[in-house]
Design a protein around this motif. Sequence first.
Motif, PDB file in Angstrom:
ATOM      1  N   LEU A 207      56.805 -46.808  22.409  1.00  0.00           N
ATOM      2  CA  LEU A 207      57.995 -46.317  21.692  1.00  0.00           C
ATOM      3  C   LEU A 207      57.581 -45.184  20.758  1.00  0.00           C
TER       4      LEU A 207
ATOM      5  N   ILE B 179      65.792 -48.173  29.437  1.00  0.00           N
ATOM      6  CA  ILE B 179      65.239 -48.050  28.080  1.00  0.00           C
ATOM      7  C   ILE B 179      65.861 -46.866  27.344  1.00  0.00           C
TER       8      ILE B 179
ATOM      9  N   VAL C 160      66.564 -46.156  23.451  1.00  0.00           N
ATOM     10  CA  VAL C 160      65.523 -45.385  22.748  1.00  0.00           C
ATOM     11  C   VAL C 160      65.216 -44.132  23.569  1.00  0.00           C
TER      12      VAL C 160
ATOM     13  N   ILE D 179      62.787 -41.921  25.117  1.00  0.00           N
ATOM     14  CA  ILE D 179      61.344 -41.843  25.418  1.00  0.00           C
ATOM     15  C   ILE D 179      61.143 -40.856  26.569  1.00  0.00           C
TER      16      ILE D 179
END
Lengths: 84, 270
Positions: free
Chosen positions: A81, A51, A55, A57
């Motif tokens: 998110l 992930i 993005v 995170i």
Amino acid sequence: MSFLDYFKGKKSNNTANVAKERLQIIVAHERGQRDQPDYLPQLQQELLAVIRKYVQISDDMVQVEVDRNESCSILELNVTLPER
Amino acid sequence: MARIIVVTSGKGGVGKTTTSASISTGLAKRGHKTVVIDFDVGLRNLDLIMNCERRVVYDFVNVIQGEASLNQALIRDKRVNTLYILPASQTREKEALTKEGVEKVINELSETFDYIVCDSPAGIEHGAMMALYYADEAVVVTNPEVSSVRDSDRILGILQSKSRRAEMSQDPVKEHLLLTRYNPARVERGEMLSVADVEEILAIPLLGVIPESQIVLNASNQGVPVILEEDSDAGQAYEDAVARLLGEEREHRFMTSQKKGFFSRMFKGG
């Protein structure tokens, strides 16, 4: 308790209550993880890595859990998110 | 068929061996033919607590590996004649306790004994797993203290998932909570978890509460199981626990502090 303490009265800090509360939390948490398969932490790490390619995170934003029913098991993946 | 009872805890130093010695002595005193097995390979101590350390010739691992027969390795207690001790090996590797080997020994003991008490080592490694694997009942020894309670909960999880009864989907291992080193005065001052607190967290039936007592050290110094100190509070608490293990109903004792009089509190301190 010494002579003077007797008149000062008992201290009010009840450490046993603190112990009980801490234990209730950690024991409940560990019981939740007890039935989880061994590969789960690594799966979580690898999912996190995938992930993160797309993005940014943080570690606690991916939660992986396995729910077992009588006939089947469900792998539950929860990704939060960041706000845009 | 013998009833197999494991004495376990996860955490070390909470009183497993003291408890194993007392429970096995108590069962034997009531006429049940009982054997107590030390599973702590490399760190055996049950022999010292039972005062037979100088009579050890062969051990559990010797029997598993066929170097001695069970009769050669079993030590008969000098005080209670229906009690036998099977000592752990002091020199072998823990892995010498194979699942098959332990099963063979337990099956053979099952033919002639009423109760087999397994004294588990601390931790959750091989020796501890072998001690609990064949159990029908578990006495979970717990101190009223955070690390001990947490470890006991972990051991309960293992009993429910890794024991033979769990693996074979039989009736679960019967669990008993034995709270040891209990200090009622500190509980009343809010300094120690109470019986009710520990019962609430672990959620298993209470077998007994052993009060913290100087007798326990005195007894171990001399190799006398605490239960034989019949005039002491700890000895009587173990006696009650054994009675309950056998299905008797007994009220719990030694759970409140002996109140001191006004004068002794004033001048001696409490």
